[in-house]
Structure formats: C-alpha cells, structure tokens
Design a protein around this motif. Structure first.
Motif, PDB file in Angstrom:
ATOM      1  N   ASN A   1      -3.757   3.176  -0.082  1.00 59.55           N
ATOM      2  CA  ASN A   1      -4.244   2.654  -1.360  1.00 59.55           C
ATOM      3  C   ASN A   1      -3.364   1.498  -1.832  1.00 59.55           C
ATOM      4  OD1 ASN A   1      -6.408   4.598  -1.789  1.00 59.55           O
ATOM      5  ND2 ASN A   1      -4.772   6.097  -2.065  1.00 59.55           N
ATOM      6  N   LEU A   2      -3.984   0.507  -2.452  1.00 56.21           N
ATOM      7  CA  LEU A   2      -3.279  -0.703  -2.856  1.00 56.21           C
ATOM      8  C   LEU A   2      -2.373  -0.465  -4.056  1.00 56.21           C
ATOM      9  CD1 LEU A   2      -6.212  -3.253  -2.565  1.00 56.21           C
ATOM     10  CD2 LEU A   2      -4.235  -3.097  -1.061  1.00 56.21           C
TER      11      LEU A   2
ATOM     12  N   LYS B   1       0.843  -1.201   0.000  1.00 60.05           N
ATOM     13  CA  LYS B   1       0.000   0.000   0.000  1.00 60.05           C
ATOM     14  C   LYS B   1       0.876   1.247   0.000  1.00 60.05           C
ATOM     15  CE  LYS B   1      -3.767  -2.224   2.573  1.00 60.05           C
ATOM     16  NZ  LYS B   1      -4.599  -2.193   3.798  1.00 60.05           N
TER      17      LYS B   1
END
Length: 528
Positions: free
Chosen positions: A473-474, A468
């Motif tokens: 967020n990935l 992340k």
C-alpha cells in the motif's frame, strides 16, 4: 499519572480560552490589525442581511437599529467566551439516543476532577481569572474606554503569558522554501498535441495506431488534469497509477454503479465521454478505500489495456523532457517501474506512527517554513491537499454558540466535501490564529496542491519513508487522511465521515452547538 501531566492538561484547557480573549482584546485595542479585520469580516457576514434591511424608505430617512454594531458584537463575544467551561466540554459527549450530554467516565483525566481536588480548584481558579478579564475588557469596550481596555488586555497578557500561543521557532531547515517561487511549466493536459507529434514523427506510428490509443490517453489527461508537468513527482505518478489500475471500464452498463452516468441530451459525443471520464475519476480517486465498492475483475481494464496506459505515460514524460517543460524525467531519475498489481485493492494507507510524528514535529519546530501549517492542517484534520491550499482567512470562523474555532470547507467534488471542521487544540496552542491574522492577502497559502505534494519528497528523504508498506500500500502525503480516520475509529460512521467529508446521504452541513462540541472532542483525539 504525574502531577506535571495533570498541570499540563489544565493549561491546555485554559490556553484556548485565553487565546480567544486575547485576540478579541486585540481587535478592540488595535482596530487596524489583521485580527480586527478578520473579526470584522465575520461580523459583517453574520449581520449583513440586517444591515441591508436597516434602512427603509418611508420618506423620513430614519435608521433602524435592529442589528449589533461591530463594537457590540465584539463585547458579546467576549461575554460569551467568559461563560464557556472548557473542562465541561472536554469531559462530556453527546448521546444521540438520549439527546443529552453524558460524562466520558473513561477519559484519562476524569477521575482527577470527579470530586473536589486540588486540581479542580486550580482549574476553577484559572478559568475564573480568564472569565473576569474577558468581562472587564468587554465592559471597557461598552464604555468606549480605550485606555481601560488596553490596561485590562495588558493584565491578561501578564497573567497568562506562558499560555498564549507560541511564536514560530527558528527554521532548522529551509531546503524547499524556494519551491514557492517555481514557475509552472505547461499543465499535463496541454501536452496532447506534442505527444501526438512525437508518436507520429518520433516513433513513426501509423495514424490508425495512434487513434486506437486515444481512449487511454484521455484517461491519463483526466487523471493528471491541471497539474504542472514540472511538479509531478514519482510519488504523484505512483499514487495516480494505483487508481488508474482500479478504473472500471467506461461502459454504460457500469455507469450507474460507479457514478459516471451523465445526461446526454443535446450534448456532443466528445463532451459526453469527457464528462463520463471526469465523473468516474472523481469517484475512484476521491473516495477513501473503505468506502469504495468492490470492483469485479471483469469490470476492470485488462492487463493489456493498462500496458497501453503505462507506455503512453512514459512517452509523455519523454516528450516533456525533450520540449524542456521539465528538468528531469521522473521515470529515469527515480527509476519508476509501474506495475499492474494482481491484487488491485492495494491502495493508500496511513503513515507509520513514528514517521508521521517525525513530520509533525518538524513542522511544529519550523512554523516559519511556508509549508508547515498546511501539512499540520492535513495531519490533524484529515483534509485533502486542495482543500487546504485553497483556504482563505474568512473560512476560519469562531462559532458564536460554542466559541469553537472551525474551518469552513466551502467546496469540493462531492456534496459532503462541504463541511465544518473544528481546529485541533494543538494548532491553536501553537498560534494558528496568529498565522491566520498574519495573512494580509486573505489567502492562507501562496502555493497550490501540486507544490504541497512535491514537498512530501523532502520528508521522504529526511525521515527515510518508503513509498509502500509491507503489503504494497502506498505511503504518501494523502496518507495523513487515513491516520485521522484511524484516530477517529471509535466514533460513529455518521460523525466520522461528516468530519472528513465522506458522509452518508443523511449528512448535512448544518451543525448544532452539540454537534460542534462533539466534533471538537473527536478532532482532539488525533495525536502523534
């Protein structure tokens, strides 16, 4: 900018034209080659209606000659290629308001070629040389002079050997080459019976308790549908978990808003609910973040409901390990800790530029590695995993009007997934078309989407890519799609989303020549 920079720019402009002439020449001089076979398929797909209508039954068995033969078609393509001007395409773009092409005055190299200069003269000289050889090969083909055609093609290779596609470099690292041969275990949605047995006999849960878990179980079966259990990595789990946390409740009042309304006439109740789940998942999973509507908290699953999803998912991998469907349990080996984010808008995002460049450079340096071309297609075109892994050679097409090579995406979960994507100039420079020609089986890749996703673990370890970013967020393989969207930032939404497969309702798959040229210019903006 330096003289070498400008010289390199000229060579890039000329190289694609040289490569196309060389491939057409090969199709003429080596009629049994894969290159000739691919062109033959293109020709037949274009001419097949006229070929079928070429015979008419009037009792005379006469043959009508109102279609181009393959030999005539190849010559026409060579002549058309000879007329193309790569620089004109590079320095102009289409203005939708005036419906005319306009100069891109702020192009990095525009001023160097705006007036007569040594660089403009060099480009014109080289471009004319390529055009002349293309015409000579076409003339030899028209005369059925095979020896002359070979001689002219040999001259082209001699003149421009430095610009013809690079050969694949020796492999630096082949750790994951064996993955192609992995025999998939059962797929995720086939484990339901084993799971129920485990819940009833292993955890000794009541029938009522298990029945109350059926709805979240069905959500999971849809989310991981068709994925071999032994190819589901921690990356895949975390990526899909982030989307599961954003699923709206499966209530009819939300069906229209979130695109899971279905026709229920004469359908069994179970089939209706399954179709709703599949449509809801397709909408939430396949839609890019900036295209998703805001889902209000009261429309989302509660934290308690998501905890049930999480526990079931963990149980599934416990069962899979006990049944020996998988060698390792990612929840144990990778210490996965699925959290329910307070801000459920945290999602996939683009890869940091340095990490993306590491991956791209590795692939270009290891083109003989089975996954490299697939990764590069995602990195430069914003394609989805399954769009790349299901391609065959007939979907790599040369546009007759513009001589632009494009990828024809034929299917997808949405109407706008079907589209044409010009092949990035760098892939052409490194021999993408030679790779296509080498695929005698017609299918470009011998592996599926899950294999490609699992291969990303190698890059994560090799280049120290976190799961992340700082905002939670990935960072996953799919992130390349966001890199491409970012690179196309200055383009209109209409054109941008046409290229990546999320067009507005006005988008169609019908491209004009001007559309194709503009699309090529936009795709070529993607750099690492």
């Amino acid at each position: 900018m330096s003289k070498s920079d400008i010289d390199e720019f000229i060579e890039v402009l000329i190289s694609n034209k040289v490569s196309e002439v060389a491939r057409l020449g090969k199709a003429i001089t080596e009629p049994l080659s894969n290159t000739a076979s691919n062109y033959f398929t293109q020709w037949y797909n274009i001419e097949q209606k006229r070929i079928r209508n070429a015979y008419y039954d009037d009792g005379s068995n006469k043959t009508r000659t109102d279609y181009s033969t393959f030999a005539q078609w190849l010559s026409a393509k060579l002549e058309n290629t000879a007329k193309t001007d790569p620089m004109a395409q590079e320095f102009t773009s289409f203005n939708s308001e005036t419906e005319e092409r306009e100069n891109i005055n702020d192009h990095t190299y525009f001023d160097e070629f705006k007036y007569p200069t040594i660089y403009l003269e060099k480009y014109s000289y080289l471009n004319n040389m390529v055009s002349n050889q293309a015409v000579k090969i076409a003339q030899a083909n028209n005369e059925n002079a095979s020896i002359k055609a070979r001689a002219e093609l040999s001259e082209l290779h001699s003149q421009f050997k430095e610009l013809l596609p690079k050969q694949a470099a020796p492999s630096i690292n082949k750790e994951l080459g064996h993955q192609i041969k992995v025999t998939p275990s059962i797929v995720f949605d086939e484990i339901e019976k084993d799971l129920i047995t485990y819940l009833r006999e292993g955890k000794q849960l009541s029938t009522k308790y298990i029945k109350n878990r059926n709805a979240p179980l069905q959500d999971l079966l849809v989310a991981f549908k068709g994925m071999p259990l032994n190819l589901i990595t921690s990356d895949v789990i975390e990526e899909r978990w982030a989307r599961i946390c954003r699923l709206p409740k499966l209530e009819l009042k939300y069906a229209g808003k979130y695109h899971f309304d279905v026709t229920i006439l004469d359908k069994p109740k179970e089939e209706v609910w399954l179709e709703r789940r599949e449509k809801r998942w397709a909408f939430i999973y396949d839609t890019d973040e900036d295209r998703l509507p805001t889902i209000e908290n009261e429309e989302l699953y509660s934290e308690g409901q998501l905890k049930i999803h999480k526990t079931l998912l963990e149980d599934i991998f416990i069962v899979a390990k006990r049944k020996k469907y998988i060698e390792t349990n990612p929840f144990v080996e990778d210490d996965i800790n699925l959290i329910i984010p307070k801000n459920r808008s945290n999602e996939r995002t683009k890869l940091p530029q340095d990490k993306a460049k590491n991956i791209v450079d590795y692939c270009f340096n290891n083109l003989d590695h089975p996954y490299s071309w697939a990764i590069l297609m995602m990195a430069y075109h914003g394609m989805r995993n399954d769009e790349v892994t299901t391609l065959d050679s007939s979907q790599i097409i040369n546009d007759l009007d513009t001589n632009i090579v494009y990828i024809q995406v034929l299917s997808g979960k949405t109407k706008n997934a079907r589209r044409k994507i010009p092949v990035h100039k760098k892939l052409l420079e490194y021999g993408f078309l030679d790779f296509v020609d080498s695929r005698a089986s017609n299918k470009l890749f011998d592996f599926g989407s899950p294999h490609l996703t699992k291969h990303f673990n190698f890059f994560r370890e090799q280049f120290d890519i976190p799961t992340k970013d700082r905002d939670g967020n990935l960072l996953v393989l799919y992130s390349f799609r966001h890199n491409v969207v970012s690179a196309l930032g200055a383009a209109s939404d209409e054109h941008k989303y046409k290229l990546i497969g999320h067009g507005h309702h006005t988008v169609t798959a019908n491209y004009t020549a001007i559309d194709m040229i503009e699309s090529q210019r936009l795709i070529n903006l993607v750099e690492y």
